[in-house]
Design an enzyme around this catalytic site. Structure first.
Site, PDB file in Angstrom:
ATOM      1  N   HIS A 132       0.821  -1.221   0.000  1.00 45.46           N
ATOM      2  CA  HIS A 132       0.000   0.000   0.000  1.00 45.46           C
ATOM      3  C   HIS A 132       0.852   1.267   0.000  1.00 45.46           C
ATOM      4  O   HIS A 132       2.024   1.268   0.392  1.00 45.46           O
ATOM      5  CB  HIS A 132      -0.922   0.016   1.225  1.00 45.46           C
ATOM      6  CG  HIS A 132      -0.186   0.091   2.526  1.00 45.46           C
ATOM      7  ND1 HIS A 132       0.341   1.267   3.018  1.00 45.46           N
ATOM      8  CD2 HIS A 132       0.124  -0.859   3.433  1.00 45.46           C
ATOM      9  CE1 HIS A 132       0.941   1.042   4.171  1.00 45.46           C
ATOM     10  NE2 HIS A 132       0.835  -0.248   4.442  1.00 45.46           N
TER      11      HIS A 132
ATOM     12  N   GLU B 178      -2.293  -7.094   7.708  1.00 48.29           N
ATOM     13  CA  GLU B 178      -0.931  -6.977   8.216  1.00 48.29           C
ATOM     14  C   GLU B 178      -0.753  -7.729   9.542  1.00 48.29           C
ATOM     15  O   GLU B 178      -1.732  -8.017  10.251  1.00 48.29           O
ATOM     16  CB  GLU B 178      -0.575  -5.494   8.405  1.00 48.29           C
ATOM     17  CG  GLU B 178       0.830  -5.205   8.918  1.00 48.29           C
ATOM     18  CD  GLU B 178       1.959  -5.699   8.023  1.00 48.29           C
ATOM     19  OE1 GLU B 178       2.053  -6.932   7.835  1.00 48.29           O
ATOM     20  OE2 GLU B 178       2.757  -4.855   7.559  1.00 48.29           O
TER      21      GLU B 178
END
Length: 204
Positions: free
Chosen positions: A9, A85
């Site tokens: 990202h 994550e």
């Protein structure tokens, strides 16, 4: 072989503030993160993706949407919980320099010896858990879609652990090559028999 396009990202407010940006915190992309992702989107605009998998965290979804806004095919996003994550427990969202001072041994293992990292001590997720859940996603997609192009948008620690594991690197050494940059691209051709990387951590 399945062709995977792995993207980390874009840079976020939490990244910019020097805080741990794990699996239980989130923040918007900053302007430089948006712009870097837009440059990647131009690079990828003619790739006919068959499917797009993204972490449930908004920073990953935002990154994926920026890429797809320029894409010739732009399939719908599929949110995959297993691409979240690494959950960093007591460290998530905290200033990295403060945690480094307070947990010197734990930080050392977290950064250099993942096999010795005691996740339970800080109520975090282990590297083994992260690797197990993320690798399962890739193996299932490879088996089900052996000729497709798949965009995967996720996070720094997850991609570092997943990609190095797919290369055959043992847990103790997966952090030696470092973490791929924000808004970076890694291309992998993958089958049950072969793992061939075309690019690693390319930025734009």
């Amino acid at each position: 072989m399945t062709q995977f396009y792995f993207v980390r990202h874009g840079k976020t407010e939490i990244n910019a503030k020097g805080r741990f940006n794990g699996g239980t915190v989130d923040s918007p992309l900053i302007e430089s993160g948006v712009e870097a992702t837009k440059r990647m989107a131009q690079h990828l605009k003619d790739v006919p993706f068959d499917r797009v998998l993204t972490s449930p965290q908004m920073r990953a979804q935002t990154t994926a949407k920026i890429i797809l806004a320029e894409n010739i095919k732009a399939p719908e996003l599929t949110i995959v919980e297993e691409l979240r994550e690494l959950r960093l427990g007591d460290w998530d969202g905290k200033k990295i320099d403060q945690i480094t001072a307070a947990y010197p041994e734990e930080i050392k293992n977290y950064r250099t010896r993942p096999d010795l990292f005691d996740a339970e001590k800080i109520h975090a997720e282990s590297y083994n858990s992260l690797i197990t859940r993320s690798t399962k996603v890739i193996e299932e997609v490879t088996a089900a879609h052996p000729k497709e192009k798949v965009l995967v948008v996720s996070h720094g620690i997850l991609l570092m652990a997943l990609l190095n594991t797919l290369k055959g690197i043992p847990l103790a050494k997966i952090r030696e090559s470092g973490i791929v940059d924000n808004s970076s691209l890694t291309i992998l051709n993958h089958s049950k028999e072969q793992t061939v990387f075309e690019t690693w951590g390319q930025t734009f």
